[in-house]
Design a protein around this motif. Structure first.
Motif, mmCIF file in Angstrom:
data_model
loop_
_atom_site.group_PDB
_atom_site.id
_atom_site.type_symbol
_atom_site.label_atom_id
_atom_site.label_comp_id
_atom_site.label_asym_id
_atom_site.label_seq_id
_atom_site.Cartn_x
_atom_site.Cartn_y
_atom_site.Cartn_z
ATOM 1 N N ALA A 27 0.750 -0.763 -0.064
ATOM 2 C CA ALA A 27 -0.209 -0.062 0.259
ATOM 3 C C ALA A 27 0.810 1.282 0.365
ATOM 4 N N LEU A 28 2.042 0.739 0.564
ATOM 5 C CA LEU A 28 2.506 2.662 0.808
ATOM 6 C C LEU A 28 3.719 2.252 -0.502
ATOM 7 N N GLY A 29 4.391 1.565 -1.162
ATOM 8 C CA GLY A 29 4.778 1.424 -2.603
ATOM 9 C C GLY A 29 3.173 2.113 -3.746
ATOM 10 N N ALA A 30 2.431 1.931 -3.352
ATOM 11 C CA ALA A 30 1.331 2.068 -4.157
ATOM 12 C C ALA A 30 0.956 3.764 -4.178
ATOM 13 N N ALA A 31 0.907 4.139 -2.862
ATOM 14 C CA ALA A 31 0.329 5.388 -2.706
ATOM 15 C C ALA A 31 1.903 6.268 -2.381
ATOM 16 N N LEU A 32 3.233 6.122 -2.662
ATOM 17 C CA LEU A 32 4.733 6.855 -2.641
ATOM 18 C C LEU A 32 4.327 7.849 -3.777
ATOM 19 N N PRO A 33 3.971 7.714 -5.270
ATOM 20 C CA PRO A 33 4.222 8.901 -5.751
ATOM 21 C C PRO A 33 2.888 9.431 -5.909
ATOM 22 N N TRP A 34 1.658 9.471 -5.239
ATOM 23 C CA TRP A 34 0.857 10.211 -5.170
ATOM 24 C C TRP A 34 1.462 11.065 -3.929
#
Length: 285
Positions: free
Chosen positions: A252-259
């Protein structure tokens, strides 16, 4: 002396003859007419059992039983196995109340679930045929005796039907409008209760006549793991759950990092613009 001994002998013979006559009369009276002797059977305690009383105590074996259960099978092709199970159940006069199929994909293996209604008389043979479709992982059966409930509903239906018949007879004899309205109101209420009980009777009879079995078909390698039963298996399950949770958080952190990076840049730009505007206002003042 000879006379004394002779008299004693005569008395002894007379006593023997008298005893024989008494025994013969007793046996003839117990035998009754026809010379046959009837004896009543004895129970385990030695008391004489009454055949008439024994015939009055009849144990009924007719019971109303609702049977439900579930079966989990591992098969090569769950969709094809579900089709074969459907054919087996329909062949014995059953039906399919619910069907759910999940075709396979790149990330998920196929599966199928059926809610089967099987005639109770054919339940054992049908379950045996269903279990031959694959490898049985779990199988449970639950039987609930509803004989008392069924008899209670039958008795209430009989009583309400009698009440309805009496109200119909009173309605035919009603002479005033007030009596007619009162009888119609009571009759409508009783008829509604009677219809509800008949619906319950029909539903209960269907549950007794048709057993409900849920069958899950899984492809190999997708059967849910059994629940832990010991301390070490519980510890291993807890560790696996912790690792899975951490991995999920990292994903989840990896998916949210770009945002988060984009939002941080936009926030910094907005803060710089607000600060520049504030300085312009201060200089103008």
């Amino acid at each position: 002396m000879k006379r004394i001994w002779a008299g004693a002998a005569v008395l002894a013979v007379a006593a023997l003859l008298l005893a024989g006559c008494t025994g013969g009369s007793g046996s003839s009276s117990s035998g009754g007419e026809g010379g046959t002797t009837q004896t009543k059977p004895e129970d385990a305690s030695g008391a004489v059992a009454d055949p008439a009383a024994k015939s009055d105590t009849v144990i009924s074996t007719n019971r109303d039983v609702v049977t439900t259960g579930s079966v989990s099978l591992t098969v090569t092709d769950p969709i094809a196995a579900a089709d074969r199970a459907t054919a087996i159940v329909l062949g014995v006069g059953g039906r399919i109340d619910n069907s759910s199929e999940q075709p396979g994909s790149d990330t998920q293996k196929p599966s199928a679930t059926l809610v089967l209604r099987i005639p109770s008389a054919n339940l054992d043979a049908t379950l045996a045929d269903l279990k031959r479709l694959g490898t049985v992982e779990t199988a449970t059966l639950n039987a609930t005796d509803v004989t008392a409930q069924s008899k209670d509903i039958d008795g209430r239906i009989t009583a309400l039907q009698t009440s309805v018949d009496r109200l119909l007879a009173l309605m035919a004899k009603a002479t005033t409008t007030a009596d007619l309205i009162t009888i119609e109101s009571t009759l409508s209420d009783r008829q509604g209760q009677l219809d509800s009980l008949r619906a319950q009777q029909k539903a209960l009879a269907d549950q007794v006549a048709m057993s409900t079995i849920t069958v899950d078909f899984h492809a190999k390698g997708t059967v849910p793991a059994a629940s832990p039963t010991t301390f070490w298996s519980g510890l291993a399950a807890g560790w696996d759950a912790l690792v899975a949770t951490v991995n999920g958080l990292l994903v989840a952190l990896g998916a949210a990092l770009p945002w988060l990076v984009v939002l941080g840049i936009l926030g910094a730009i907005a803060w710089w613009i607000a600060r520049w505007i504030g300085r312009k206002k201060d200089a103008a003042a």
